[in-house]
Structure formats: structure tokens, C-alpha cells
Design an enzyme around this catalytic site. Structure first.
Site, PDB file in Angstrom:
ATOM      1  N   ASP A 146       0.824  -1.198   0.000  1.00 44.47           N
ATOM      2  CA  ASP A 146       0.000   0.000   0.000  1.00 44.47           C
ATOM      3  C   ASP A 146       0.871   1.266   0.000  1.00 44.47           C
ATOM      4  O   ASP A 146       1.695   1.445  -0.875  1.00 44.47           O
ATOM      5  CB  ASP A 146      -0.960  -0.083   1.202  1.00 44.47           C
ATOM      6  N   HIS A 171      -7.538  -6.423   0.498  1.00 46.05           N
ATOM      7  CA  HIS A 171      -6.439  -5.469   0.408  1.00 46.05           C
ATOM      8  C   HIS A 171      -5.251  -5.827   1.295  1.00 46.05           C
ATOM      9  O   HIS A 171      -4.102  -5.536   0.951  1.00 46.05           O
ATOM     10  CB  HIS A 171      -6.970  -4.088   0.789  1.00 46.05           C
TER      11      HIS A 171
END
Length: 291
Positions: free
Chosen positions: A104, A271
Site C-alpha cells: 500500500d 487489500h
């Protein structure tokens, strides 16, 4: 968490960073995402430490690392500044060359680090991203709706900070569940929430996103114009249940930004790959990282 690791504070580039360090072997830098801390690696770092010297810092602005004040140009939170922290940290530990695994926001820092210090980054694994520049230059309504937090967090200081700080734990829960429930260990979640209650953390997160929508794009376009690309081997992993798999041909995108070999695949997760599917992540890294 992190049995056998030491927790310490060390210098970045003009800031002090909290980190955990453990293991023996070639140096391996692990960089976390938003709104997390280095604790996101709790399910994979101990296993990696059997083969590597693992260094897990909190990025500047996040966790319990220093949080520079906001500025109009957001330069203190440019990925270039964050990458310089990592280079200074690793050199200070005696590691002029190292491998990087990053998720991320940390993966955006790692991408910039590979461009600015190609002599230092031996191998790079990025998780659940494509380059920031590609995100913005191809953004459409689906992207705006799916990644709406990019545009909210990038609003001028201190508007988003004030809204988040009215109930920071509610914001954390709504931001991280993404329709899949809480995927964090109790210990990691407690570290994330405790960090959000630290003065300056929410501001640091917002400044990170403001930088991505401004100064980072300037740096990225300059790099592209100069023909700079990732030179080391690159592994891209992404969550099969997330948005990257829907919006992009991730490997094709990364090959446009790399001169070195690019490989990768999806992982059976949303995610938060390293927390939702640690065994799959470890298997992928076993076949990629050099020992």
C-alpha cells in the site's frame, strides 16, 4: 507479536523512526500501509526472520515515528522524503544494499526508493498497488468511488483531520473493513488504534495523501521524462478480492515502469495480503527473494 525481535528508535532523514528488527541473514526492509504501523507484518516477519535480517519501521507520519508539521507543498511527506528515511535507516544499520517488501502506501515509498537509489534496492515486492501516476492518469468514476478516501484525505489541512478526529476509531473501522470484516489480530489492531490517538498521526496520514496528489506527481513525471524505471527484479502481488484485480492488468502496468524483470500474481485476499493470506505471501516471497 514479533517474538525474538527488538523494538527500537533509529534515525531516518531528519526524523526518528520506531521499528522492530530481528533475524539473521541478508537485510530485508518491510514497509507498511495506511492506516497501519509496522505491526501489519506480525504474521510474516517472524518466518522471514529465519532467513533474513528483517527491519520493520513505522513510516514518518505513521505509528510512533516522528510526524513533521504540514506545509503548503507537502514536501515533508513526499515519497522522496519517506524513501530518504529508509535509505538513511538502512545505511545506519550497516546495510547499503537490501531487498524491500512493501504494502500500500509503503509500496509507493518503495517504488520511489527504487527510482532514487537503484544501487541500494536489490529486489522489490509491491503489494496491492500500481504506480501512483498511473492511478491518477487513468482515474475514472469507478476509481473515484472505490478509492474515495484518496480524494477525501487529500483535502486541505485541517478539514479531513477534524472530521476523522471526531471519532477516529469509527473512521478506522469503516476505512479498513472494506466489506470483509476485521482481518487484523487483536494486537496489531490495538497498535494501529493507539497510533491514531497519537498527536499528529491523522495529520501525517492526510499529508501523505496530499503529497501523492501534488508533489509526488511532479517527481513521478520528472522521473518518467528522464526515462527512470525500476531496474531491479520486481514482484507485484495483489488481492484477488480487491480493486486492483478489477481495474488493472497489474503486471502490464508495472512492466511499463520497470526495466528489470517483472512477475507476480493475485493472492486469495482483500487489500491486506500479509494479514489475510500470510502463507500465500510467504510462498510468493520464498520464490522471489534472494538469500
Amino acid at each position: 507479536m514479533f517474538e525474538g525481535f527488538v523494538e527500537e528508535r533509529r534515525a531516518g532523514e531528519g526524523v526518528t523512526l520506531r521499528l522492530r528488527r530481528g533475524g539473521e541473514g541478508p537485510p530485508l526492509l518491510l514497509l507498511h500501509g495506511n492506516p497501519q504501523t509496522h505491526a501489519m507484518w506480525n504474521r510474516v516477519a517472524p518466518e522471514l526472520a529465519k532467513r533474513f535480517t528483517v527491519i520493520c519501521p513505522d513510516l514518518r507520519g505513521y505509528g510512533f515515528s516522528d510526524k513533521p508539521s504540514p506545509s503548503e507543498d507537502h514536501a515533508a511527506y513526499a515519497k522522496r522524503a519517506m524513501a530518504a528515511d529508509m535509505l538513511a535507516l538502512m545505511r545506519g544499520l550497516g546495510f547499503p544494499e537490501f531487498q524491500v517488501v512493501a504494502h500500500d502506501r509503503g509500496a509507493r515509498v518503495a517504488h520511489r526508493l527504487a527510482l532514487d537509489a537503484p544501487q541500494a534496492v536489490q529486489r522489490l515486492c509491491v503489494m496491492d498497488i500500481v504506480p501512483t501516476l498511473h492511478h491518477f492518469e487513468t482515474a475514472d468514476m469507478d476509481f473515484a468511488m472505490g478509492y474515495h478516501h484518496w480524494f477525501f484525505l487529500a483535502q486541505p489541512h485541517p478539514k479531513p483531520e477534524r472530521m476523522i478526529l471526531r471519532d477516529v476509531e469509527d473512521w478506522f473501522a469503516s476505512h479498513t473493513t472494506r466489506g470483509q470484516g476485521d482481518v487484523f489480530t487483536c494486537e496489531a489492531r490495538a497498535d494501529y488504534v493507539a497510533a491514531l490517538h497519537q498527536p499528529g498521526t491523522v495529520m501525517g496520514i492526510c499529508e501523505d495523501y496530499r503529497a501523492s496528489a501534488s508533489i509526488d506527481l511532479v517527481h513521478d513525471r520528472t522521473s518518467r521524462a528522464a526515462g527512470q524505471k525500476v531496474e531491479c527484479p520486481l514482484l507485484a502481488l495483489w488481492g484477488a478480492k480487491g480493486k486492483i484485480a478489477v481495474w488493472y492488468d497489474a503486471l502490464a502496468v508495472w512492466r511499463d515502469y520497470a526495466n528489470g524483470p517483472v512477475s507476480g500474481h493475485s493472492v486469495n485476499s482483500g487489500h491486506y495480503l500479509a494479514e489475510e493470506a500470510p502463507e500465500e505471501v510467504l510462498t510468493a516471497l520464498e520464490g522471489f527473494l534472494a538469500r
